[in-house]
Design a protein around this motif. Structure first.
Motif, short mmCIF file in Angstrom:
data_model
loop_
_atom_site.label_atom_id
_atom_site.label_comp_id
_atom_site.label_asym_id
_atom_site.label_seq_id
_atom_site.Cartn_x
_atom_site.Cartn_y
_atom_site.Cartn_z
N GLY A 62 18.58 11.52 96.05
CA GLY A 62 19.28 10.66 96.87
C GLY A 62 20.59 11.15 97.80
N ALA A 63 20.57 12.45 97.83
CA ALA A 63 21.63 12.76 99.27
C ALA A 63 21.69 13.56 99.66
N GLY A 64 22.01 14.20 100.89
CA GLY A 64 21.52 16.01 101.83
C GLY A 64 21.08 15.33 102.60
N TRP A 88 23.70 17.96 84.41
CA TRP A 88 23.35 17.77 85.92
C TRP A 88 24.81 18.46 86.30
N GLU A 89 24.78 19.80 86.32
CA GLU A 89 26.17 20.75 86.42
C GLU A 89 24.40 21.35 88.29
N HIS A 90 25.64 21.09 89.40
CA HIS A 90 24.94 21.98 90.20
C HIS A 90 25.05 23.01 90.21
N HIS A 116 25.23 7.95 94.00
CA HIS A 116 25.18 9.15 94.65
C HIS A 116 24.32 8.98 96.34
N GLY A 117 24.90 9.79 97.38
CA GLY A 117 23.99 9.94 98.55
C GLY A 117 24.71 8.69 99.48
N ALA A 118 26.12 8.26 99.14
CA ALA A 118 26.07 7.34 100.21
C ALA A 118 26.69 7.57 100.97
N GLY A 119 28.03 9.06 101.15
CA GLY A 119 28.54 9.13 102.50
C GLY A 119 27.49 9.53 103.34
N CYS A 120 26.04 10.52 103.23
CA CYS A 120 25.17 11.15 103.58
C CYS A 120 24.16 10.32 104.53
N THR A 121 23.90 8.55 104.14
CA THR A 121 23.89 7.70 104.46
C THR A 121 24.55 6.78 105.55
N ILE A 178 18.41 7.22 88.49
CA ILE A 178 17.58 7.63 88.31
C ILE A 178 17.37 8.55 87.05
N ASN A 179 18.35 8.25 86.26
CA ASN A 179 18.10 8.87 85.15
C ASN A 179 19.41 8.47 83.97
N ASN A 180 19.62 8.86 83.51
CA ASN A 180 21.11 8.54 82.26
C ASN A 180 22.46 9.44 82.60
#
Length: 274
Positions: A18-20, A50-52, A212-217, A253-255
């Protein structure tokens, strides 16, 4: 044969897509630009929390990727994303100088969504000192803008404009500050400043917010616009439309998390986005 303009993203890989780098390449492709990644790290997420987890790539490997894209292919524009160390920021700054790179977009990824803390202080300071004076545009959110402008906080439109002036005075050629969800307003307000005039871009906030990913986009869309020889203002306005469409048609994309829809700008007419 149609030749595509080319752009480079120096960013992390988001395994969820979604991002990056994944968001950057999808955006560039949608806007007719040939995108190339120089990966700085790989980010994975725990499937239930969803811990990174962040796995940096060796500095020499990042440098070899840069040589491949810049010397081996050539680029018309570039952007940065996650730069997790001062040493990596120094490499990017040296690369900009070495190749006299043009159309440099700096997305100062210093904080994560829902967090107001600077994640890697030494990298953030290096971005401020080394990349801000070398960029054609920098795209901070309000927390990042406050850091770059040496302000205690940026929470209003008036403070966004003040921060923008300070950031340009510190060396950036132009800046667009993303108000996003942090402003207590019914609109998602972004403000572009080119050192002479402000351009305010406001659309109603979108709920549910699969962002999620809006800033990258957003920064990738600016990069693609510049690669396609748009003016800076034109590239920013196109990017605002692109990310607005992506948010309006975002999806879970998931819950736990939902992502922007990178195909929306192309698939849906302007009339359907109103």
């Amino acid at each position: 044969m149609t030749l595509m303009n080319k752009a480079l993203t120096i960013a992390g890989s988001d395994t969820s897509g979604g991002a990056g780098m994944e968001a950057d390449i999808k955006t560039m492709e949608e806007l007719g630009v040939y995108g190339m990644p120089a990966l700085t790290c790989i980010v994975t997420m725990h499937p239930t929390t969803w811990e990174h987890s962040v796995f940096p790539l060796p500095l020499d490997l990042v440098e070899k990727q840069l040589v491949t894209a810049i010397e081996g292919v050539g680029i018309n524009a570039m952007k940065t994303g996650m730069l997790g160390s001062a040493e990596l920021v120094e490499l990017v700054a040296a690369t900009i100088d070495k190749y006299n790179l043009q159309n440099v977009v700096i997305d100062p990824v210093m904080v994560c969504k829902g967090c107001d803390l600077i994640l890697v202080p030494d990298a953030a300071e290096s971005i401020k000192k080394l990349l801000m004076p070398r960029c054609d545009i920098i795209t901070p959110n309000t927390v990042e803008a406050a850091y770059l402008a040496d302000m205690p906080e940026v929470t209003t439109v008036e403070q966004i404009k003040e921060a923008a002036e300070k950031i340009v005075a510190a060396g950036a050629k132009s800046v667009v500050i993303k108000g996003g969800e942090r402003l207590s307003d019914n609109s998602a307000i972004d403000i572009f400043y080119d050192g002479k005039e402000f351009t305010e871009m406001a659309v109603p906030k979108i709920y549910p917010s699969y962002n999620h990913g809006a800033g990258c986009t957003f920064s990738a869309a600016i990069t693609a616009g510049l690669a396609n020889v748009l003016s800076m203002k034109e590239a920013v306005l196109q990017a605002k439309k692109f990310v607005t469409a992506a948010l309006k048609h975002g999806f879970a994309i998931n819950n736990i998390v939902g992502c922007t829809n990178h195909t929306a700008y192309r698939k849906y007419s302007e009339s359907k986005l109103q």
